[in-house]
Design an enzyme around this catalytic site. Structure first.
Site, short mmCIF file in Angstrom:
data_model
loop_
_atom_site.label_atom_id
_atom_site.label_comp_id
_atom_site.label_asym_id
_atom_site.label_seq_id
_atom_site.Cartn_x
_atom_site.Cartn_y
_atom_site.Cartn_z
N THR A 1 -37.74 -1.01 91.61
CA THR A 1 -38.03 0.10 90.71
C THR A 1 -38.41 -0.45 89.34
OG1 THR A 1 -35.75 0.28 89.92
CG2 THR A 1 -36.33 1.56 91.87
N LYS B 1 -31.74 18.36 74.55
CA LYS B 1 -30.62 19.29 74.43
C LYS B 1 -30.58 19.82 73.00
CE LYS B 1 -26.94 21.53 75.76
NZ LYS B 1 -25.70 20.85 76.13
N GLU C 1 -38.26 5.01 95.74
CA GLU C 1 -37.22 5.27 96.75
C GLU C 1 -37.67 6.23 97.85
OE1 GLU C 1 -35.02 4.51 92.81
OE2 GLU C 1 -36.93 5.32 93.49
N TRP D 1 -31.75 23.78 76.96
CA TRP D 1 -32.46 22.58 77.39
C TRP D 1 -33.96 22.82 77.21
CZ3 TRP D 1 -30.02 18.18 78.30
CH2 TRP D 1 -28.68 18.21 78.71
#
Length: 542
Positions: A185, A439, A328, A444
């Site tokens: 990754t 935030k 993944e 959000w």
């Protein structure tokens, strides 16, 4: 009662055999520094089998890791198949990782040999002394740079000389669950994590990429994988292209807008695939040219701005086909193919749907859950939660990594780190990466939503939105904007553009103009770099 079907092992060698037997005359074209090289699948197959013999001659062990440090080329494609088909494990090294990360993944994977394009040897040469398991360096001359006569501590070889001296080999029978390849990754925090793909998962993912409601790769396609072969299996296009007998156009080292546009037009490409930053650079270079052969423009890596997709639809007749996945997930996990009912909607409604990543791919399961739980949220288009995946080509663990359990649930699902909502039809809309949400007070704010509106401004080339500290609201949005060349733009103009498009609490508190948005090793916006850069930025509302 059991079924009476043959228990055939699902192996990558089957994909290779299809091209070798049935598509010998089809071509692989590679753009190099000295021109375009063309090779047939028949010639490529012979070279790939000889490469299997080379790995035997070098003494690479069973399941030994075969690393590549290379661009997208026919030679790299030979390695894509020779390593796993001969019982080894391909390990593609991301040439854009930080030096210490390259050292980490080479040693962590225990690579035995590295195949290196000469043009990028200077990137890895300073690190060679830090590699603990590598015995052989094989150099592939690609029109730039030179093959060194010797390198202290390593056995040095030239690729073509090795191939010329080798005999073709027959592929070894492998267990379908045996490791075939691995890719690390490109995480922005900590060391990269190793994902190990099996022959079975790669075979099934290839079938997934060939499905009509996915990328629909077929023999009649001319595929241009601009997405690097060192990034998430080149989105499966290298395997699917070979398996289907599609013509492959490998872009080599020049990924500039003009170079990619020339390949699309001159090679009559049907499926060019790359990240949004690539398509931003290519669009103006296609203006007024024949792009009638394009049937789909897959794009992933980060959210596709609606304005960019619509610009392609207006200019080429084809909007961008947004797909979603990650290392993944092999990586294809969702593709925004519009349904028959969707195609009856207005152009504006269809454009809005294309900002989603569509349905989860056949072969993959998904759920959006309450943070910290495995409790699914309703498909109401509003409830936000973490997107989790499971399926036959989804990772179940990281290679030899104590951090693994952080990324997988107790019932074995992958925690993607993406925040999403799902509508009543099952379409997934990505809200943001968990770490990129802002935030603000009790709300959000999706940086992606604000970025999409910024990108619709005709004078803005790129934009990224980050959260910066605020004494009252914890965080507030800061818009980092790149102005198109030759244009002028003020903070006030930017905010005026956003005002009718966003709720007041979503509006950026400030706008800064930057020369370019920093990118990660795979071309995504590096918001971590921006957060570090503007960590001390004082908002006018503070």
């Amino acid at each position: 009662m059991k079924g009476l079907m043959q228990p055939t092992q699902l192996s990558i060698s089957y994909l290779f055999d299809r091209a070798e037997k049935y598509h010998r005359e089809k071509e692989i074209i590679t753009a190099t520094a000295t021109g375009r090289e063309r090779i047939t699948y028949g010639e490529w197959a012979d070279r790939t089998r000889r490469l299997g013999g080379v790995l035997d001659t070098l003494g690479i062990s069973h399941l030994g890791r075969v690393a590549t440090f290379a661009w997208n080329t026919a030679r790299h494609l030979e390695l894509y198949f020779a390593a796993p088909c001969s019982g080894r494990v391909l390990h593609t090294l991301n040439i854009r990782l930080f030096p210490e990360q390259i050292t980490y993944i080479v040693n962590h994977a225990e690579d035995e040999v590295i195949f290196i394009d000469t043009s990028i040897y200077p990137l890895i040469e300073p690190l060679l002394s830090t590699f603990t398991t590598v015995k052989h360096l094989v150099f592939m001359y690609d029109g730039k740079g030179e093959v060194p006569a010797s390198v202290p501590g390593f056995q040095v070889h030239e690729y073509e000389a090795l191939l010329a001296a080798a005999a073709p080999v027959q592929w070894a029978a492998v267990d379908e669950n045996q490791a075939a390849s691995m890719c690390y990754t490109s995480g922005t925090t900590g060391n990269p994590k190793g994902v190990v793909y099996s022959h079975r998962s790669t075979y099934l993912h290839t079938m997934g990429a060939m499905m009509a409601d996915s990328l629909g790769v077929s023999e009649s396609d001319v595929i241009l994988p601009v997405v690097p072969m060192f990034h998430a299996n080149s989105w499966g296009l290298a395997h699917a292209g070979v398996a289907s007998g599609a013509t492959l156009v490998m872009p080599g080292p020049d990924l500039s807008g003009p170079a990619i546009a020339n390949l699309i037009v001159e090679e009559k490409v049907t499926v060019p695939a790359g990240v949004p930053t690539i398509w931003m650079a290519v669009l103006p270079e296609l203006k007024g040219r024949d792009t009638s052969n394009i049937r789909a423009i897959p794009c992933g890596g980060s959210a596709v701005p609606k304005a960019l997709s619509e610009a392609y639809r207006a200019q080429t007749g084809k909007p961008i086909l947004q797909a979603w996945g990650m290392t993944e997930t092999s990586p294809i996990a969702a593709v925004c193919t519009l349904s028959s009912a969707d195609r009856l909607l207005s152009e504006e409604e269809q454009a809005e749907l294309r900002t989603t990543v569509g349905l989860i791919s056949f072969g993959v399961e998904m759920r959006v859950v309450e943070p910290g739980t495995t409790t699914p949220l309703p498909w109401d288009g509003e409830s936000q939660g973490e997107l989790q995946c499971a399926g036959s080509w989804i990772a179940s663990d990281y290679y030899n990594d104590p951090r693994s359990r952080e990324s997988f649930t107790e019932d074995g699902w992958l925690r993607t780190g993406d925040v999403a909502v799902v509508d009543s039809k099952g379409r997934i809309r990505l809200v943001d990466r968990t770490k990129d949400l802002i935030k603000s007070g009790g709300e959000w704010i999706s940086s992606v939503d604000v970025e999409n509106e910024l990108m619709s401004h005709p004078k803005i080339a790129e934009a990224a939105v980050i959260g910066v500290p605020h004494p009252k609201w914890s965080e507030r949005p800061l818009a980092c904007v790149v102005i198109k060349p030759g244009e002028t733009l003020s903070k006030e103009e930017v905010l005026e553009h956003l005002a009718p498009r966003l709720a007041k609490w979503q509006m950026p508190d400030d706008v800064v103009f930057i020369p370019e948005v920093p990118k990660t090793s795979v071309g995504k916006f590096s918001k971590k770099t921006l957060r570090d850069q503007f960590a001390d930025h004082v908002l006018p509302t503070s």
